[in-house]
Design an enzyme around this catalytic site. Sequence first.
Site, PDB file in Angstrom:
ATOM      1  N   VAL A  38       0.803  -1.220   0.000  1.00  0.00           N
ATOM      2  CA  VAL A  38       0.000   0.000   0.000  1.00  0.00           C
ATOM      3  C   VAL A  38       0.840   1.276   0.000  1.00  0.00           C
ATOM      4  O   VAL A  38       0.316   2.359  -0.243  1.00  0.00           O
ATOM      5  CB  VAL A  38      -0.964  -0.012   1.212  1.00  0.00           C
ATOM      6  N   TYR A  39       2.142   1.177   0.246  1.00  0.00           N
ATOM      7  CA  TYR A  39       2.984   2.375   0.233  1.00  0.00           C
ATOM      8  C   TYR A  39       3.072   2.913  -1.195  1.00  0.00           C
ATOM      9  O   TYR A  39       3.626   2.270  -2.089  1.00  0.00           O
ATOM     10  CB  TYR A  39       4.390   2.075   0.752  1.00  0.00           C
ATOM     11  N   SER A  40       2.506   4.091  -1.377  1.00  0.00           N
ATOM     12  CA  SER A  40       2.450   4.735  -2.698  1.00  0.00           C
ATOM     13  C   SER A  40       1.876   3.801  -3.759  1.00  0.00           C
ATOM     14  O   SER A  40       2.310   3.771  -4.908  1.00  0.00           O
ATOM     15  CB  SER A  40       3.831   5.241  -3.124  1.00  0.00           C
ATOM     16  N   GLU A  41       0.868   3.017  -3.336  1.00  0.00           N
ATOM     17  CA  GLU A  41       0.115   2.134  -4.238  1.00  0.00           C
ATOM     18  C   GLU A  41       1.030   1.197  -5.022  1.00  0.00           C
ATOM     19  O   GLU A  41       0.853   0.989  -6.225  1.00  0.00           O
ATOM     20  CB  GLU A  41      -0.758   2.954  -5.183  1.00  0.00           C
TER      21      GLU A  41
END
Length: 349
Positions: A60-63
Amino acid sequence: MQYRQLGRTGLRVSTFTLGTMGFGGTGWATPVGKIDVDGAREEIEIAKDAGVNMIDTADVYSEGLAEEILGQALGNTREDWLIATKVRMPMGDGPNDAGLSRHHIIRGAEASLRRLGTDYIDLFQVHEWDGHTPLEETLTALDDLVRSGKVRYVGCSNYGAWQMMKALGISDQRHIERYASNQLYYSLQNRDIETEIVPAAVDQGVGILVWSPLAGGLLSGKYRRGVDAPAGSRHLTEWSEPPVHDEDRLYDTIELAVKIGESHGVSAARVSLAYIAQKPAVTSIIVGARTPEQLRDNLAAADLVLTADEVKALDDVSSTPLSYPFWHQRNTSTDRLSEADLTQINHYL
């Protein structure tokens, strides 16, 4: 740099882990950093020189961009590192694009492997609790990934004590892979996990990986009572993780960390990190930084050992009242307390 056993496993991880939330820095992660591939390579080299052997990231970090940048930055050095990533958070708008269903876990693992450019994940963590999916479904999906060779160890993150214990009980009963670790928020700003989670981790042999040990920068020393924070600072403004419930206690804690740091000739950040590193059940502390200078300073905390008096002073200034039933156990049961009990009650005796 010290290396500690990850829970009950034979895996040894460095006391400090490189965090990657700032890799990419898009969307909600923008305030954390905007580190590109070249910047990631520089941070990885700094971490390697300090003796770090694990890097933590999440889908989920920066998609997904953080994982992509990490994979590109590691290149052919991937085998030199332990890679930890996570699954659970929304990765799309569909009804099955989040959670800990078998569908989302396996799909998430495959996607992370592609983005990271690797064929296995060293530590695959469920990023958050999912109260809708049966734990049996989650845990058997994780076990299948381990048996397939795509994942080597599994862990949880942000699990409460009862949630972790329930999962461990199911794993032990079914003889499937159990959580080796629980990744948690823990800092001088908020020591909530000492109430229930730390004793459970000690009792069950679960390692604790710490996220945001500087409370998102609050404990860096740049936030002081009566002093305006530097331009661009994100805390005590719109950024709400971690929440601050008692500013006076926070500022008292910061002032003491600054004072102790001055006596050692180091930053308040280093003191705050060294304090957490000396706490029970803590296996590794995840540090991420916007700049190489910040990262070097944070990792240098591995060389700082606080005295017993300094730890006690920091305990005292940052403590909150002992909650029930533990104050009652302190009053009536100190003759029969286990090592796990004492991690939580010892400070109050």
